[in-house]
Design an enzyme around this catalytic site. Structure first.
Site, PDB file in Angstrom:
ATOM      1  N   THR A 176     -71.865   0.445 -44.982  1.00  0.00           N
ATOM      2  CA  THR A 176     -72.152  -0.139 -43.839  1.00  0.00           C
ATOM      3  C   THR A 176     -73.146  -1.336 -44.204  1.00  0.00           C
ATOM      4  O   THR A 176     -73.474  -1.490 -45.410  1.00  0.00           O
ATOM      5  CB  THR A 176     -73.154   0.652 -43.041  1.00  0.00           C
ATOM      6  N   GLN A 177     -73.096  -2.323 -43.276  1.00  0.00           N
ATOM      7  CA  GLN A 177     -73.818  -3.659 -43.694  1.00  0.00           C
ATOM      8  C   GLN A 177     -74.534  -3.753 -42.263  1.00  0.00           C
ATOM      9  O   GLN A 177     -74.196  -3.827 -41.171  1.00  0.00           O
ATOM     10  CB  GLN A 177     -72.795  -4.438 -43.798  1.00  0.00           C
ATOM     11  N   GLY A 178     -75.924  -4.153 -42.833  1.00  0.00           N
ATOM     12  CA  GLY A 178     -76.754  -4.487 -41.530  1.00  0.00           C
ATOM     13  C   GLY A 178     -77.050  -6.142 -41.881  1.00  0.00           C
ATOM     14  O   GLY A 178     -76.427  -6.581 -42.747  1.00  0.00           O
ATOM     15  N   ALA A 179     -78.091  -6.460 -40.923  1.00  0.00           N
ATOM     16  CA  ALA A 179     -78.514  -7.849 -40.955  1.00  0.00           C
ATOM     17  C   ALA A 179     -79.055  -8.254 -42.234  1.00  0.00           C
ATOM     18  O   ALA A 179     -78.849  -9.271 -42.891  1.00  0.00           O
ATOM     19  CB  ALA A 179     -79.319  -8.204 -39.660  1.00  0.00           C
ATOM     20  N   GLY A 221     -79.278  -6.118 -45.066  1.00  0.00           N
ATOM     21  CA  GLY A 221     -78.816  -5.354 -46.482  1.00  0.00           C
ATOM     22  C   GLY A 221     -77.482  -4.841 -46.255  1.00  0.00           C
ATOM     23  O   GLY A 221     -76.877  -4.645 -45.426  1.00  0.00           O
ATOM     24  N   ARG A 222     -77.148  -4.316 -47.467  1.00  0.00           N
ATOM     25  CA  ARG A 222     -75.939  -3.370 -47.460  1.00  0.00           C
ATOM     26  C   ARG A 222     -76.042  -2.149 -48.183  1.00  0.00           C
ATOM     27  O   ARG A 222     -76.830  -2.114 -48.977  1.00  0.00           O
ATOM     28  CB  ARG A 222     -74.644  -4.034 -48.029  1.00  0.00           C
ATOM     29  N   LEU A 223     -75.149  -1.294 -47.684  1.00  0.00           N
ATOM     30  CA  LEU A 223     -75.413   0.330 -48.161  1.00  0.00           C
ATOM     31  C   LEU A 223     -74.105   0.757 -48.797  1.00  0.00           C
ATOM     32  O   LEU A 223     -73.021   0.521 -48.265  1.00  0.00           O
ATOM     33  CB  LEU A 223     -75.891   1.324 -46.859  1.00  0.00           C
ATOM     34  N   LYS A 258     -79.077   1.015 -51.552  1.00  0.00           N
ATOM     35  CA  LYS A 258     -79.404  -0.032 -50.296  1.00  0.00           C
ATOM     36  C   LYS A 258     -79.416  -1.415 -51.424  1.00  0.00           C
ATOM     37  O   LYS A 258     -80.332  -1.013 -52.283  1.00  0.00           O
ATOM     38  CB  LYS A 258     -80.638   0.386 -49.884  1.00  0.00           C
ATOM     39  N   ASP A 307     -87.319   1.484 -35.844  1.00  0.00           N
ATOM     40  CA  ASP A 307     -86.058   1.481 -35.419  1.00  0.00           C
ATOM     41  C   ASP A 307     -85.333   2.885 -35.254  1.00  0.00           C
ATOM     42  O   ASP A 307     -84.141   2.949 -35.670  1.00  0.00           O
ATOM     43  CB  ASP A 307     -85.187   0.558 -36.391  1.00  0.00           C
TER      44      ASP A 307
END
Lengths: 203, 276
Positions: free
Chosen positions: B26-29, B31-33, B48, B163
């Site tokens: 997955t990709q967040g604002a 970082g990426r996992l 991460k 969060d």
């Protein structure tokens, strides 16, 4: 031959990792002296097995040290001392040597790790050939006076000094461990916490 | 796939050989996992990665990345020591911006709840579903209790998540659940599958925004964020949120006063000061 070639994830194949285990070592003084005199023939990580929980615990430290080596940010003279330092939960190098390194008069069971980096190119006209697994083993057998033992979890666990490990990794009075009744479970969790402590070293 | 890989180069550590190629989960604002392996092929882990931000000054960027990863790791260790269900940290390189941690099997709570709700008739359609049968709903209600207990355990240790959503909680299948469930199945396979979707241990994940705090205010805001997220993600299960709060209320001594504070937060929203 009891010298094992370690294959770890995310380590370049050009880097060769070897590990061996000797029980009832009688010449810790001699080996310690070689490290102190920086004898280049003794480029090994000598680790006191009584402070080690398992293979996973051991190779975690090896991996951290190799990662630092790849990064070029060694904090100690070489990758082998870096392995010993990686076992610590803080950045006190002298402390790490005392707790996880070889100690004259105290170390009985010894883990040996050897990291062979790829030959550095373009240094001189005489590229030194990396030592073979057999050559390393011969050298170790010649100089380590102890019983070669397979590096398995069951052998390692016989050497583990749990009160010491609990102290070094601050595992006393930890709620996550105290609630576990099963001894096997508790060891598994202790191993995790030890590895976590190493991962967070110096933070 | 190839396009995304050239667009997002993986961290250097993942370019070294491993038994299986890493996969971008997955990709967040920030970082990426990735899913990859730690030390040995049969030890899956989550990596991460916080890539460098080209729009920031390099020195500031390195410092921010390092402190954020370090604080996340510290929070995880603290939780783990206290027995709060979170992933264990395996190894990290704060300077390079990555951290490997325990891979949690299973699916997010969000998916579990939606799977459970998915087979139910729409509430608006028929009036007879207005009165839900309590016994029928027990597995879902129990999940709400377990989520409440997990959040309570987290807050008790002095950590607020920052969060909380049903996507940031995993349902890890219990190791012994396989056989236990298998032997009692048979009567109704469908019901059993649904119960399985909301079964398992709740594990909290993604502590990228977590902070250490013991204040009622911060804890209440944490619950409020979860409440709002829950209402928008699972509108049909909104009424069950009370169960979650009830379970939370009994997890630690100061929990009831957090619930009182939650009333205040509901009245005014997440921000106490209207600055920023």
């Amino acid at each position: 031959m009891a010298l094992e070639k370690l294959e770890l994830e995310h380590v370049p194949t050009a880097y060769q990792l070897y590990a061996g285990f000797f029980r009832d070592v009688t010449n810790a003084e001699f080996l310690h002296a070689q490290l102190l005199s920086r004898n280049s023939e003794f480029e090994y990580a000598f680790i006191d097995a009584s402070s080690v929980i398992s293979r996973l615990h051991l190779v975690s430290a090896v991996y951290s040290a190799v990662n630092v080596l790849l990064d070029g940010t060694l904090r100690t003279p070489n990758v082998h001392s870096e392995i010993v330092v990686s076992l610590n939960t803080n950045n006190n190098i002298a402390d790490a040597y005392r707790r996880w390194g070889i100690t004259p008069g105290k170390t009985k069971d010894l883990i040996v790790v050897k990291v062979v980096p790829p030959p550095s190119p373009a240094q001189d006209e005489t590229p030194t050939q990396p030592p073979t697994q057999l050559a390393i083993w011969d050298h170790l057998q010649q100089h380590v006076k102890g019983t070669p033992t397979p590096l398995t979890d069951s052998e390692l666990s016989q050497a583990t000094d749990w009160p010491k490990v609990r102290k070094y990794y601050r595992l006393n009075g930890v709620p996550a461990l105290d609630r576990l009744a099963d001894e096997q479970e508790r060891r598994k969790h202790s191993e995790r916490l030890a590895i976590m402590g190493m991962a967070l070293r110096g933070l | 796939m190839a396009a995304t890989e050239t667009q997002f180069p993986p961290p250097k550590v993942l370019t070294y050989p491993a038994s299986a190629p890493p996969s971008l989960v997955t990709q967040g604002a920030e970082g990426r996992l990735y899913k990859t392996t730690h030390l040995v092929p049969d030890r899956p882990c989550a990596l991460k990665y916080r890539p460098p931000k080209p729009y920031r000054h390099p020195i500031l960027d390195a410092r921010l990345t390092k402190t954020r990863l370090a604080s996340e790791a510290k929070v995880l260790e603290r939780c783990w020591r206290e027995g709060v269900p979170v992933p264990a940290v395996y190894v990290m390189d704060p300077a390079a911006g990555w951290m490997m941690m325990e891979w949690i099997d299973g699916h997010p709570v969000r998916v579990g709840i939606n799977e459970w709700l998915g087979e139910r008739p729409e509430e608006e359609g028929e009036t007879e579903t207005e009165t839900p049968k309590p016994a029928d709903e027990e597995p879902l209600v129990d999940l709400m209790r377990r989520v409440g207990a997990a959040v309570g355990a987290l807050h008790r240790t002095g950590v607020v998540h920052g969060d909380l959503t049903t996507s940031n909680m995993m349902l890890r299948p219990r190791e012994d659940a396989g056989q236990a469930n298998g032997s009692t199945t048979g009567v109704d396979g469908v019901v059993d599958d649904k119960a399985k979707a909301v079964g398992g241990d709740v594990v909290l994940i993604d502590f990228g925004l977590a902070t250490q705090s013991m204040s009622d205010e911060d804890r209440a805001v944490d619950l409020y964020v979860l409440e709002r997220a829950f209402a928008s993600t699972h509108p049909r299960a909104e009424r069950l949120f009370a169960t979650l709060l009830e379970s939370y209320g009994s997890t630690f001594k100061k929990a009831p006063s957090v619930l009182v504070k939650l009333e205040d937060v509901r009245m005014r929203g997440r921000k106490r000061s209207m600055l920023g």
